[in-house]
Motif scaffolding. Sequence first.
Motif, PDB file in Angstrom:
ATOM      1  N   ASP A 177       2.665  -7.385   3.894  1.00 38.62           N
ATOM      2  CA  ASP A 177       2.247  -8.208   2.752  1.00 38.62           C
ATOM      3  C   ASP A 177       0.738  -8.180   2.614  1.00 38.62           C
ATOM      4  O   ASP A 177       0.002  -8.326   3.606  1.00 38.62           O
ATOM      5  N   TYR A 178       0.286  -7.989   1.382  1.00 36.67           N
ATOM      6  CA  TYR A 178      -1.137  -8.086   1.065  1.00 36.67           C
ATOM      7  C   TYR A 178      -1.339  -9.270   0.120  1.00 36.67           C
ATOM      8  O   TYR A 178      -0.619  -9.409  -0.878  1.00 36.67           O
ATOM      9  N   PHE A 179      -2.322 -10.114   0.434  1.00 39.97           N
ATOM     10  CA  PHE A 179      -2.633 -11.276  -0.392  1.00 39.97           C
ATOM     11  C   PHE A 179      -4.057 -11.168  -0.915  1.00 39.97           C
ATOM     12  O   PHE A 179      -4.993 -10.861  -0.168  1.00 39.97           O
ATOM     13  N   GLY A 180      -4.201 -11.441  -2.193  1.00 43.88           N
ATOM     14  CA  GLY A 180      -5.518 -11.566  -2.789  1.00 43.88           C
ATOM     15  C   GLY A 180      -5.680 -12.965  -3.368  1.00 43.88           C
ATOM     16  O   GLY A 180      -4.821 -13.438  -4.121  1.00 43.88           O
ATOM     17  N   PHE A 181      -6.766 -13.635  -3.011  1.00 47.57           N
ATOM     18  CA  PHE A 181      -7.031 -15.007  -3.450  1.00 47.57           C
ATOM     19  C   PHE A 181      -8.332 -15.026  -4.254  1.00 47.57           C
ATOM     20  O   PHE A 181      -9.370 -14.565  -3.770  1.00 47.57           O
ATOM     21  N   ASN A 182      -8.279 -15.580  -5.451  1.00 49.14           N
ATOM     22  CA  ASN A 182      -9.466 -15.672  -6.298  1.00 49.14           C
ATOM     23  C   ASN A 182      -9.521 -17.077  -6.882  1.00 49.14           C
ATOM     24  O   ASN A 182      -8.584 -17.499  -7.579  1.00 49.14           O
ATOM     25  N   VAL A 183     -10.587 -17.815  -6.591  1.00 53.98           N
ATOM     26  CA  VAL A 183     -10.709 -19.214  -7.001  1.00 53.98           C
ATOM     27  C   VAL A 183     -11.998 -19.418  -7.773  1.00 53.98           C
ATOM     28  O   VAL A 183     -13.075 -18.988  -7.328  1.00 53.98           O
TER      29      VAL A 183
END
Length: 793
Positions: A492-498
């Motif tokens: 699994d690859y997660f990208g978080f942008n806030v």
Amino acid sequence: MRYLSLLFLAIASLCTLAGPRASHAQDTSTIRGVVVDGADDTPLAGANILLQGTGIGASADLEGAFVMYDVPPGQYVLIASQIGYRTVERAITLGARPLPPLELRLFQEFIPLGEVVAEADRPFSAASSRAVRAFDLQIRPIDSAQDLLQTAPGLVVAQHAGGGKAEQIFLRGFDADHGTDVALNVDGVPVNMVSHGHGQGYADVHFVIPDVVEQVDVRKGPYFASYGNLATAGAVTFKTRDHVSSNVIRLEAGQFGTRAATMLYRIPTPGRHQGAYMAGQFYQSDGPVEVPQAFRRANLFGKFHSHVGDNARISLSASGFSSAWDASGQVPQRAVDTGLISRFGAIDDLEGGTTSRQDMNFTYDVDGSGSGGLTMQMFASRYNFKLFSNFTFFLEDPVDGDMIEQTDDRRILGLNARYDFSHAVQDAILGTAVGGGFRTDDVDVSLWQSPNRIRDRQLVGAQIRESNLFAWARQEIVLTSWFRAQAGLRGDYFGFNVEDALEGDASLPHASGYAQAVVVSPKLNLVFSPLPTTDVFVNFGQGFHSNDARYVVITERVNNVSRRLRRSGETQTAIDSVLVQGGYDPAQEGATLVPKANGAEVGIQQHVGSRFVFSAALWGLDLEEEFVYVGDAGTTEASGATRRYGVDIEARAVISAKLYADADVNISRGVFKDEPAGQDRVPLAPTLTATGGLTYSSPLMDARLQLRHISDRPANEDNSVVAEGFTLLDFVATRNIRSFEVKLAVENLLDVAWNEAQFDTESRLRDEAVPVSELHFTPGNPFNVRVGLTYRF
């Protein structure tokens, strides 16, 4: 777990080298046939066809047809089953000559649950039997989303916000809050909401109409490669019907202003290979509380299913749901003890909320020219949520009170794809599945101080884009009739942008930015079958749950600030001071972004004829230390490494042709690994849960007496505050009169005073000088009666 990864790679490499080749295809056979009603030759869509003692099986399509490819030569027993029909067994021999097409004729039999229990579905863990779940759906009345959830053995739910909020979920020693460690999906569409405005993994299943669910799959533990984020304690899949057998109109009424209307309607379609239906439901209730909760909910669901050519199928479904409610909130025990309010009173009766959800789901299935099958799924969801809560009353604001408002406005897009194929290598049967996909959430979340539902000050306001791309592979090996293995690997690859609109406000931690994480999760399941009726399971696996994107980006900010200041020669004391001034916790530096769970299990499932099945599992699961984003406060807090272990026991029995029994007992313990004894209990983690019942079923009448039990459990780490257990009895009966069905349901038959949800909370009442930390609870329903009338046509 490093050795488990190496073992998986060794098995996968062996299976790849021994993949399907033309030379093997010449030594195998294809089994084709059709399953029909023995009385009128109607095709039995969805019938299960299995080769006894192997992992090979198929399901009949809309025309009752089935096919099994690449079956090695030998003598087999073919089993065909369908709920409502007597199971058929046929001996076949595969050799040099092709096997002619088979016609399997099944004859109706009134709820042959003995055969359902005995169905050879060949699970890979003690809690994953589809046959047992099918048994449960037949004998347990399913009237609500809560009932659907509790078909998972050992899963307990609690409602504490007027009926419209997602249930609090407990499973295998986890207080999974509203879904942090239990992954739910409907036809592959995820229910859980990541980075939710109220809590990570928030899973509201109220958009599901129970009547359209035909199958429930339960997977306990992190042992299955096709399940990823949040599936640490387990995963539950609801499968909706492709067809409905009749049109349905149902009206229900009960105490506390409860009313419900349900409709299912078959839509005429021009093609023989097509089916379509619509379902709708409206529900309202004021609850047993003194201030009516005015809960109203409306649901719509539609589905179209069609064949495309001889070997492909499409399915399109759409659903919409909206609800609103008021709530009396959690009741402090001292307010009841002093007579300030009753058990069903309220300190702040302006709590409540509203939520809505719309889903579109398209699925394409195609059978390959050989033994392969491809499934492609695309889905989209639109979701809104607003919740007013006041847990602490006048702790922070002694004049106007502490009510908060949480909002979540999101759009979800996703894709799931998988390819399955099987082949033979000498005497071994290999089944391979590979899959992948993505999910992207675009979310606007906020948190406000809103005394009396009037916005006063914004605490949190952020735009979040969170993406999860994943791929997985699973290899099953059937070496003999007594040994099977399944190895899996998932990445699994997660990208978080806030984008945090309040960055710079140091009263709470705020940060804009991005972060990423990669998680690799190996799995291994072994099944030994010393007897045809006995399976022994050994399971290992890694799982995980992601954390709120806001926490992840805040952690990245803490790491960046610390690294920059350390390069400049600043001392750790100076670095900590800078972090605190910015509203950050220095202890968060280097914290785990996506905590892993390591699980192991040993279990057994034993069939005794066609009348009894028993399973038991001894399990353990460790979860890494992490920081958790607290949606109710807009802050992060530490959560230490935990260990959970226990025993699950299930039993299903056919006592007579009309009487059935079921029982689930789950014993568990949850502790913090690094805390001293006496201070190490995981708050609210169940220690003993039990459900069971007796069901009477005949052509004219069905009746069920059901027990629910949960024991006392710690409400805090040192067990100084105890969440009180309860034992409840419920009763439901239906009577069939031609096309009508009359229903009577009695909840809490013995009128027990019980607490549905409970917390150790620090609060202050209006006239109190100092706050008090004690048990706060939401009262469970007292004795109440509902009646219903159903018309089928």
